[in-house]
Design an enzyme around this catalytic site. Structure first.
Site, PDB file in Angstrom:
ATOM      1  CB  ALA A 185      11.774 -55.887   3.073  1.00  0.00           C
ATOM      2  CB  SER A 186       9.101 -51.798  -0.286  1.00  0.00           C
ATOM      3  OG  SER A 186      10.277 -51.410  -0.958  1.00  0.00           O
TER       4      SER A 186
END
Length: 391
Positions: free
Chosen positions: A91-92
């Site tokens: 998850a950036s």
């Protein structure tokens, strides 16, 4: 079509909360200035054993790693910390996610392609911004990740189309099947060679936002034109996992060569400091034209490499270059050209993609920067020759 409301993205972040896309156990990697050295490489989060730590990580700017080595290596604290393993899904950083979506500027009614859907969070945000699940199609190369993303999205009441496939070679039609074109293409994996299919499948006037990563990454926003080209400019510095092909390898568009060549040794003509910590404009040119920017090694030497060729500058000023390319000479040439052109920043540097080629440019989208560098070098050589003959 009505423009988006100023707070549309902020509303999307509330309605499509990040925590729904984070597994109970994962590896958090803090981002940004001020990160304590002990935490910079990452730490384990477990929602059941330490819920407070899990929630703090999820709602910080940390990257949350959710898969290693394409799923071949179990995600454990030891494996995540091991230098021999590579993250393959995460998850950036929320700051980068929001920056990319602001550049993308999804409007209600836009058809959106989300390349590398991963955990599903960006697909959900795009669906909320577009105003209709049927307008968003996500492409994920890993079937397991595609299934996980669908489950995560369903918990938020969202069901955009999630297609398992290789977005570098073949793209699905928009989910609503109204035509074959998208208004927006959102890419969440690092790209060094942009698949022209992304331009072909974007409506003229539409935008493509991607992490351009050769290897120092920056967000790149392209606008597609009627003639089949796309041009745009660079934004925030970023780091994303590379685009994967169907066989699990990364897609670079670069060829390698034999590195077995005799070393070339000389003394430096200029201070190497001029190439260290380059300004953003020079950084883009070095990354694109040379393949990297110089950095200081643990031993104090300055290094520059493209993975095959290598340049090493010792404290004494002794330069050694190996491999098929003289990288330091190339970097000095780029620096000279950048200086002669007035040290352009990101406001003067952009990128062009056509069916035949793609390149970084300075000031003129029709002229590749590498051509400008060569022209300036030739002019300088001619001036030197004339000066010598007159002398």
């Amino acid at each position: 079509m009505p423009p988006p409301q100023p707070d549309a993205l902020a509303d999307a972040l509330i309605r499509v909360p990040r925590h729904e896309f984070i597994p109970p156990r994962a590896w958090a990697v803090p981002q940004g200035v001020g990160t304590p050295p002990a935490a910079a490489s990452g730490y384990w989060i477990d929602q059941h054993r330490d819920p407070d730590r899990w929630w703090r990580a999820v709602y910080s700017d940390s990257v949350i790693v959710t898969q290693l080595d394409g799923g071949r290596t179990e995600l454990t604290p030891a494996n995540a910390a091991a230098p021999s393993t590579a993250p393959s899904c995460a998850a950036s950083s929320p700051l980068l996610v929001t920056a990319g979506l602001r550049h993308l500027a999804v409007r209600p009614g836009d058809r959106v392609l989300d390349v590398g859907g991963g955990t599903g969070w960006t697909s959900g945000l795009c669906a909320y911004l577009a105003g209709d699940d049927a307008l968003v199609t996500a492409v994920e190369i890993d079937p397991g990740l595609a299934g996980t993303a669908a489950e995560n999205l369903a918990r938020c009441g969202l069901r955009p189309s999630i297609v398992t496939g290789d977005a570098a070679t073949e793209l699905p039609a928009p989910h609503d099947h109204s035509d074959d074109l998208f208004d927006r293409v959102h890419v969440t994996c690092g790209v060094t060679h942009i698949p022209y299919a992304w331009v072909e499948r974007t409506r003229p006037g539409g935008h493509i936002v991607l992490p351009y990563n050769p290897p120092i990454g920056r967000l790149l926003r392209l606008t597609v034109h009627e003639d089949g080209s796309a041009t745009g400019r660079f934004g925030e510095e970023c780091s994303y996992m590379p685009l994967r092909s169907g066989d699990g390898t990364t897609v670079s568009g670069q060829e390698t060569a034999n590195a077995d060549t005799d070393p070339r040794v000389r003394s430096l003509d200029s201070d190497p400091e001029s190439l260290l910590a380059p300004a953003p404009g020079l950084q883009v040119l070095l990354a694109s034209l040379v393949g990297d920017e110089p950095w200081v090694s643990g031993s104090g030497s300055v290094l520059l490499t493209d993975g095959v060729s290598r340049a090493t500058v010792e404290d004494s000023g002794r330069l050694t270059q190996t491999g098929p390319r003289d990288l330091w000479d190339e970097a000095e040439s780029v620096h000279r050209a950048w200086t002669r052109q007035g040290r352009p920043g990101l406001d003067r540097i952009g990128f062009t993609v056509t069916p035949q080629r793609q390149y970084v440019w300075v000031d003129d989208p029709a002229v590749p920067a590498v051509s400008a560098v060569r022209a300036l070098d030739e002019a300088a050589d001619n001036a030197t020759t004339v000066g010598a003959s007159l002398g």
